[in-house]
Design a protein around this motif. Structure first.
Motif, PDB file in Angstrom:
ATOM      1  N   UNK A 310       0.801  -1.222   0.000  1.00 47.42           N
ATOM      2  CA  UNK A 310       0.000   0.000   0.000  1.00 47.42           C
ATOM      3  C   UNK A 310       0.831   1.269   0.000  1.00 47.42           C
ATOM      4  N   UNK A 311       1.736   1.360   0.943  1.00 42.18           N
ATOM      5  CA  UNK A 311       2.488   2.612   1.088  1.00 42.18           C
ATOM      6  C   UNK A 311       3.258   2.953  -0.172  1.00 42.18           C
ATOM      7  N   UNK A 312       3.999   1.937  -0.647  1.00 43.19           N
ATOM      8  CA  UNK A 312       4.792   2.198  -1.851  1.00 43.19           C
ATOM      9  C   UNK A 312       3.902   2.511  -3.036  1.00 43.19           C
ATOM     10  N   UNK A 313       2.815   1.806  -3.129  1.00 42.61           N
ATOM     11  CA  UNK A 313       1.920   2.010  -4.268  1.00 42.61           C
ATOM     12  C   UNK A 313       1.320   3.408  -4.228  1.00 42.61           C
ATOM     13  N   UNK A 314       0.892   3.792  -3.037  1.00 44.96           N
ATOM     14  CA  UNK A 314       0.291   5.122  -2.926  1.00 44.96           C
ATOM     15  C   UNK A 314       1.312   6.190  -3.296  1.00 44.96           C
ATOM     16  N   UNK A 315       2.522   5.972  -2.858  1.00 45.04           N
ATOM     17  CA  UNK A 315       3.582   6.920  -3.239  1.00 45.04           C
ATOM     18  C   UNK A 315       3.740   6.985  -4.739  1.00 45.04           C
ATOM     19  N   UNK A 319       3.136  10.113  -7.161  1.00 45.13           N
ATOM     20  CA  UNK A 319       4.175  10.590  -8.081  1.00 45.13           C
ATOM     21  C   UNK A 319       3.613  10.771  -9.485  1.00 45.13           C
ATOM     22  N   UNK A 320       2.815   9.802  -9.900  1.00 42.95           N
ATOM     23  CA  UNK A 320       2.219   9.901 -11.236  1.00 42.95           C
ATOM     24  C   UNK A 320       1.247  11.080 -11.309  1.00 42.95           C
ATOM     25  N   UNK A 321       0.566  11.302 -10.224  1.00 46.19           N
ATOM     26  CA  UNK A 321      -0.383  12.419 -10.197  1.00 46.19           C
ATOM     27  C   UNK A 321       0.364  13.743 -10.338  1.00 46.19           C
ATOM     28  N   UNK A 322       1.475  13.801  -9.634  1.00 43.31           N
ATOM     29  CA  UNK A 322       2.281  15.013  -9.708  1.00 43.31           C
ATOM     30  C   UNK A 322       2.761  15.242 -11.136  1.00 43.31           C
ATOM     31  N   UNK A 335      -4.775   9.233 -11.972  1.00 41.72           N
ATOM     32  CA  UNK A 335      -4.061   8.783 -10.789  1.00 41.72           C
ATOM     33  C   UNK A 335      -4.576   9.503  -9.548  1.00 41.72           C
ATOM     34  N   UNK A 336      -4.815  10.788  -9.727  1.00 43.39           N
ATOM     35  CA  UNK A 336      -5.339  11.550  -8.596  1.00 43.39           C
ATOM     36  C   UNK A 336      -6.698  11.046  -8.187  1.00 43.39           C
ATOM     37  N   UNK A 337      -7.528  10.762  -9.191  1.00 42.90           N
ATOM     38  CA  UNK A 337      -8.874  10.319  -8.855  1.00 42.90           C
ATOM     39  C   UNK A 337      -8.854   8.942  -8.197  1.00 42.90           C
TER      40      UNK A 337
END
Lengths: 344, 657
Positions: A310-315, A319-322, A335-337
Motif C-alpha cells: 500500500x504505502x509504496x503504491x500510494x507513493x 508521483x504519477x499524479x504530480x 491517478x489523482x482520482x
C-alpha cells in the motif's frame, strides 16, 4: 530399447486395426483384453520416458515411421504422437466403438456391469470399462453444480494439478524454456469462452499449496509467464471475483506485482469522458477493460490484501499524479482520482 | 457372470403387468421434463422417481426379451426410443449402477443381430452411435485441450475430479458439524439436508461412499434427523454399494429399519439353511456387527428381538432358531458388558417386556456362579416359572376374570408366559445346566428339572397337555436311566425301541420328541457309561429316529456354552461332544437328504425372507405406516412398541385359546 520401439510400433498398428479394419469382427474377450493390455503398455512407456528427452526423440522417430506406413495402408488414418501414448486406452476405445465392424457381443462386454464385491476397478480389466466411465462422468455432472464449496471448483483444481505436473516435467528436463512456454500457450487458450476457463485453471494452480521444490519452481515459472502475458492477467483481473484475486495477491508476490502493473496499465489507458462525467476505457484500449469504479475496487482490494504494497503504491500513484500536474480537481488525472477514491 | 448374462427366466419372473400406453406416456413426460435439469425441483422429482424408474426399466427389459424382434417391440412401445434416448443423457439416471445397467441392457437388447428391415438397421446404427458417444464424448472442449496437452486420459481425469468433489463435500460436512460443541445442538442442518438431497442418486455409486458414510454418522438423535426424506427412502430401497465399514453399517441400520430387518433375516437364513447346524455360529454372528450395534442402540435390540419373537412363533420347534437367538443374546451381552456395568435398571431398558424378577437370575451365566449353587438357582427359577404359568392358566380358565379381560383388551393375552419363555430361549444356558444336572446328580427327585425342560420345549399348555408331556418326559428319563446303568453289554436293540418310539411324532397324542432327544444327548455326554457305548446308543437311536439335524443343534449349543467355562474337568466333556458331533456329521454325510431318515423337525418354511417381508408389509398396513419415510420419522423405538402390540398373523395360533 529395440524391443520397446518394436512394441510401441505394434501397439500403434493395433490401434489402426481397431479403428479401420474388419478384423475386429473376429475379436473375442481375450483378444479384446490383450488389446487393452497393449494400450496399457504404451501408457507405461510414456510414464517411464516422458522426462527423458533423448528417449522421447527416439520414440517419436519410431512413431513417425509407423505413422507413415499406416497412412499408406489406411485411408483416413489418424496419426499417433508421443503425447497420445498416455491416452492410448481412450484412443483404442474410441477406435473400437467407431468401427462398425465391432461385434455387438464385444460391445456387451465393454458395457456390462462389474458384478460382485470387488468394486475396485482393475487396471486393464475390460468388462464394464465403459459402464464405469459413464458412471464417473455422470457423477461429476451430478455434483458439478455444488462445487462452489471452496474457492476453486474441483475440476479447476484437478486441471491445475495436471498443468503443474506437466510443466514440472518439462522444466526438469532442462530443456529450452520456450518449450514450456509453448506448452502453457497451447494449454491455456485465451480465445472467446476459453479465457475464463484458463483463468480458473491458473488460479487453481497458483492457489494450491506447494509441497515440493519442483512445484514451487513450476509456480514461479507460471508467474513469470503471467508477467509477460498481459493479456492473461487482464482476463484474470476482469473475470475473477475480487476475493480470489486477493488470495492470489496474498499468496504470491510476483502475482501481486504483476497484477499491480496490469492495473496501472489499465488506468493509463483510461480517458475522461465529459459527457459521462466519468473515466472510461479508451476505444483503442485492448479488451477486456474495467470500468472506473471496478478498477478502483480492484486497487482497494489489492491494498487490503497486501498492506506492505500500500504505502509504496500510494507513493507511486502520487508521483504519477504530480507528473500529470498535481491537480486536485476531478477528471484531470486518473491517478489523482484513483488515489482520492482509494483513500476514502 | 455379468448382469447382462442373467438367465431369462429370472427376468421373466420379475415382469409386472404389461406396459400400457399410459405408463409409456408418463415416462415420456418425465424424460422430457428431466431434460431441463437444473432446478432443485427437478432434482427432487428425479430422486423420488428413481425407484419407479428401475421398475419401469425392468418391465421394458422383460418385454424386449420376450418379444422376438426389435421392430415388434417398437410397435408395442412407441416412444421407447425417445425415452431411452433422453434418459441416456441424464446424469442422474446414469450415475447409479442399477438404472444405468438396466438402461444399457435395454439398448443392447434392442440391437438386432440380423436386422430384417430398415427400422432395425436404423435402430442398430443409432444404438452404436449412442453407446459410442456415451463412452467417449466429452463436451468440455477446454478440459479436452488440457487433457491432450498434459497427457491425461479422460477416465483418469473424471475419476480424479469425482474424488475431489467427494472430498470437498466431506470436508464441508466436517467443517460445519465440528463447529458445534454440544451434541444436542443441531449442527448446520442446511448443509446436511442439501448434501443428502444431492447424494440421493449416488447411493449406489461406490465412489460416493465416504460422503454417505459421513452423512449417516454425524452425531445426533434420530428424532432431529436432518437427512432428507428422499435420502432415507432411497436408503431403504436402493441396492447400496457402500464401501461400508463397521460404523457406517451400524449407521445404515440406525437410519433404515428395512435394512436392519434384512440383516437379521440374512443371519437367520444363514443359520437355518446350511445343511448342518453351523459350528462357527458365534463367530458369524459377531462378524455381522449386529450384537455390537444392538449394544450401542437399545432401539435396535428391541427391533431385533421383535423379529426373533415373530420368527419363533412362526417356526416352532426349529432348534436352529433357538440356537441363533441364544447365541445372539450371548454375543450381545458380551458387547454390552464392555460398554456399561450390568445393572438391573440398565437391563430393564433392553428387556422391557420380560418379567423383572426373572431378568437378572436368567441372564446370569452359569459360569458366573459356583457350581454348587446351580441346583438351588434352578429350583428357584422353576418354581417362579411354574407359578407364572399356573397363574396365567388360571386366569385363562376363569373367563370372568376382569384382569384377564383387561389384559386382553390391551392385546396382551398370553403375554407374560410368552415373554418369560422368550427370555428362557434367550438364556438357554440354564436349560442346558438343568439337563446336565439331571444326568449327573445322584438324587432321584428331579421332577422340577424335568418340568423346566418340558416347558422349554413345550411352553404352551394347549389342551392342558403339559401334564401328559411331563409324564412322557419322565418315561423317557426312566428309559435313559435304565440304559445308562444297564450292565448287559451289548444291549439288545429292543431295549432301545421304546426310546425310538418316543422320538417319533405321534399325531394322536401330544409327544415330546425334541425333549427326549435333548435328554438323550445330555445322557450321552454326561453319563458314567464308557464313551464308546454311549456313542453307540446315541448313534443307533438317532439314526433310527432320523433327527440328525436337531441332534447337531443341541450339541453345538452345548459346546458354545461350555467354551465359555474354563474348568479342566470340562475337557472330557469336550472330547465327548466332539466325538458325538463327528458321529452326527458322518451320519449326515452318509444319508441322502431326501430319505425319510433325515427328516427335519419344526417348520422351516416360515423362515424365508419373502414370507417375513410379506407378513411385515401386512403389519405395516395394519399400523397404517405405509407412507414413505414415516417409519423412519417415528424412530425405531416408537415403531417397536407399536408393532409388539399389533396382532401378528395367524401363524401363532398356539398362543390363542
Amino acid at each position: 530399447m529395440e524391443a520397446v520401439l518394436k512394441n510401441v510400433a505394434s501397439a500403434v498398428e493395433l490401434l489402426a486395426v481397431a479403428a479401420h479394419s474388419d478384423a475386429v469382427s473376429q475379436w473375442d474377450e481375450q483378444t479384446l483384453s490383450r488389446a487393452f493390455q497393449w494400450a496399457g503398455y504404451c501408457e507405461h512407456v510414456y510414464t517411464r520416458f516422458h522426462t527423458n528427452s533423448a528417449i522421447r526423440r527416439v520414440v517419436e522417430k519410431q512413431l513417425q515411421h509407423t505413422n507413415a506406413t499406416l497412412r499408406d495402408a489406411f485411408a483416413d488414418y489418424n496419426e499417433v504422437s508421443f503425447m497420445d501414448l498416455p491416452r492410448c486406452e481412450h484412443l483404442l476405445l474410441r477406435a473400437l466403438l467407431n468401427n462398425p465392424q465391432l461385434p455387438i457381443s464385444t460391445i456387451r462386454i465393454l458395457f456390462g456391469l462389474k458384478n460382485g464385491t470387488s468394486r475396485r476397478y482393475h487396471y486393464q480389466e475390460v468388462t464394464g470399462l465403459c459402464s464405469h466411465l459413464i458412471q464417473c462422468k455422470s457423477a461429476c455432472e451430478v455434483l458439478c453444480p455444488f462445487s462452489g464449496l471452496s474457492t476453486v471448483s474441483a475440476e479447476a483444481e484437478v486441471q491445475g494439478e495436471m498443468l503443474m505436473k506437466r510443466l514440472g516435467a518439462l522444466l526438469s528436463q532442462g530443456s529450452d524454456p520456450s518449450q514450456a512456454e509453448h506448452f502453457l500457450h497451447s494449454s491455456l487458450p485465451l480465445c472467446e469462452g476459453a479465457a475464463r476457463h484458463s483463468c480458473l485453471v491458473i488460479t487453481a494452480a497458483l492457489l494450491t499449496a506447494s509441497d515440493s521444490a519442483g512445484q514451487t519452481s513450476s509456480q514461479s515459472f507460471l508467474l513469470d509467464w503471467l508477467q509477460k502475458e498481459h493479456g492473461v492477467l487482464q482476463h484474470m483481473g476482469s473475470t475473477l471475483p475480487s476475493a480470489v484475486l486477493k488470495d492470489l495477491a496474498g499468496a504470491h508476490r510476483k502475482f501481486r506485482d504483476a497484477y499491480f502493473g496490469t492495473l496501472k496499465k489499465w488506468a493509463s489507458e483510461m480517458e475522461y469522458s465529459l459527457s459521462d462525467g466519468e473515466w472510461v476505457p479508451a476505444c483503442t484500449a485492448a479488451a477486456p477493460a474495467l470500468s472506473f469504479p471496478k478498477m478502483v475496487e480492484h486497487f482497494s482490494d489489492l491494498f487490503d490484501a497486501c498492506p506492505s504494497l500500500r504505502r509504496n503504491a500510494e507513493d507511486e500513484l502520487l508521483h504519477l499524479k504530480i507528473l500529470d500536474g498535481d491537480f486536485d480537481a476531478r477528471g484531470l488525472s486518473v491517478w489523482g482520482d484513483i488515489l482520492s477514491e482509494v483513500k476514502k | 457372470m455379468t448382469e447382462l448374462q442373467q438367465p431369462l427366466s429370472q427376468l421373466q419372473e420379475t415382469s409386472g403387468p404389461l406396459l400400457d400406453a399410459q405408463k409409456m406416456q408418463f415416462w415420456m413426460d418425465k424424460a422430457v421434463a428431466w431434460d431441463q435439469v437444473g432446478s432443485a425441483q427437478t432434482l427432487k422429482d428425479i430422486s423420488r422417481h428413481l425407484r419407479g424408474l428401475t421398475d419401469f426399466l425392468q418391465q421394458v427389459l422383460t418385454q424386449i426379451s420376450n418379444t422376438g424382434s426389435t421392430a415388434e417391440t417398437m410397435k408395442e412401445l412407441p416412444c421407447l426410443g425417445q425415452i431411452l434416448g433422453r434418459l441416456c443423457w441424464n446424469p442422474y439416471v446414469t450415475v447409479g449402477d442399477t438404472n444405468r445397467g438396466l438402461l444399457l441392457q435395454c439398448l443392447l437388447g434392442l440391437y438386432s443381430e440380423n436386422p430384417s428391415n430398415a427400422l432395425e438397421r436404423k435402430a442398430n446404427q443409432w444404438i452404436r452411435k449412442v453407446l459410442c458417444r456415451l463412452a467417449t464424448e466429452d463436451d468440455d472442449p477446454a478440459a479436452q485441450i488440457l487433457m491432450k496437452s498434459t497427457g491425461v486420459p479422460p477416465k483418469e481425469y473424471h475419476l480424479r475430479v469425482l474424488k475431489k468433489m467427494v472430498k470437498q463435500h466431506q470436508e464441508n460436512i466436517e467443517k460445519t458439524c465440528c463447529s458445534k460443541k454440544s451434541i444436542d445442538q443441531r449442527c448446520s442442518c442446511d448443509v446436511i439436508l442439501t448434501t443428502s438431497e444431492v447424494f440421493v442418486p449416488l447411493l449406489d455409486c461406490p465412489e460416493a461412499s465416504p460422503v454417505i458414510c459421513s452423512l449417516l454418522q454425524r452425531p445426533g438423535t434420530s428424532f432431529t434427523d436432518a437427512l432428507s426424506e428422499d435420502f432415507l427412502d432411497a436408503l431403504n430401497s436402493t441396492d447400496l454399494r457402500l464401501a461400508v465399514d463397521e460404523t457406517a453399517l451400524v449407521s445404515v441400520w440406525y437410519h433404515s429399519l428395512p435394512r436392519l430387518e434384512e440383516a437379521v433375516l440374512d443371519l437367520l437364513e444363514f443359520a437355518t439353511s446350511t445343511g448342518s447346524a453351523p459350528q462357527n455360529l458365534e463367530q458369524h454372528i459377531s462378524k455381522t456387527q449386529l450384537p455390537k450395534a444392538c449394544a450401542h442402540h437399545c432401539s435396535m435390540f428391541l427391533v431385533v428381538n421383535d423379529i426373533f419373537r415373530s420368527i419363533l412363533k412362526q417356526a416352532e420347534g426349529n432348534l436352529a432358531v433357538h440356537s441363533v437367538i441364544q447365541t445372539f443374546t450371548r454375543c450381545f451381552l458380551k458387547e454390552l458388558e464392555e460398554l456399561q456395568p450390568r445393572t438391573a435398571a440398565s437391563l430393564k431398558a433392553f428387556f422391557p417386556q420380560s418379567p423383572t424378577s426373572l431378568l437378572v437370575p436368567l441372564l446370569t451365566l452359569p459360569s458366573e456362579m459356583p457350581q454348587e449353587a446351580w441346583k438351588n438357582h434352578l429350583e428357584w427359577l422353576t418354581a417362579s416359572l411354574q407359578r407364572l404359568a399356573e397363574q396365567e392358566e388360571e386366569e385363562e380358565g376363569d373367563s370372568q376374570s376382569s384382569r384377564l379381560r383387561e389384559r386382553k383388551a390391551c392385546g396382551e393375552g398370553h403375554h407374560n408366559v410368552f415373554e418369560t419363555w422368550f427370555l428362557l430361549v434367550q438364556c438357554s444356558h440354564w436349560v442346558q445346566v438343568a439337563g446336565e444336572l439331571l444326568v449327573t446328580s445322584e438324587a432321584e427327585p428331579c421332577s422340577n428339572l424335568l418340568w423346566l425342560m418340558t416347558f422349554y420345549y413345550h411352553p404352551t399348555n394347549r389342551w392342558h397337555c403339559r401334564a401328559a408331556l411331563l409324564e412322557e418326559a419322565k418315561e423317557a428319563w426312566r428309559h435313559l436311566r435304565t440304559l445308562s446303568s444297564a450292565s448287559v453289554r451289548p444291549l439288545p436293540t429292543d431295549h432301545l425301541q421304546p426310546l425310538i418310539t418316543l422320538l417319533s411324532l405321534k399325531p394322536q397324542r401330544p409327544s415330546a420328541p425334541l425333549l427326549t432327544l435333548s435328554l438323550m444327548v445330555y445322557c450321552a455326554i454326561f453319563c458314567q457309561l464308557p464313551h464308546s457305548q454311549s456313542v453307540e446308543i446315541f448313534q443307533t437311536v438317532v439314526h433310527a429316529a432320523g433327527l440328525l439335524h436337531e441332534a447337531a443343534c443341541v450339541l453345538n449349543s452345548l459346546q458354545h456354552r461350555l467354551n465359555e467355562g474354563s474348568c479342566s474337568s470340562r475337557d472330557t466333556v469336550h472330547v465327548r461332544i466332539k466325538k458325538l458331533q463327528s458321529t452326527v456329521t458322518h451320519m449326515q454325510a452318509g444319508v441322502n437328504p431326501h430319505t425319510p431318515h433325515n427328516r427335519r423337525m419344526g417348520s422351516g418354511d416360515g423362515l424365508s425372507k419373502e414370507s417375513w417381508k410379506r407378513s411385515a408389509q401386512e403389519k405395516k398396513r395394519q399400523l397404517g405406516a405405509s407412507e414413505p419415510g414415516s417409519s423412519n420419522r417415528r424412530g425405531l423405538a416408537c415403531l417397536v412398541s407399536t408393532r409388539s402390540q399389533a396382532n401378528f398373523p395367524a401363524c401363532h395360533h398356539k398362543w390363542t385359546i
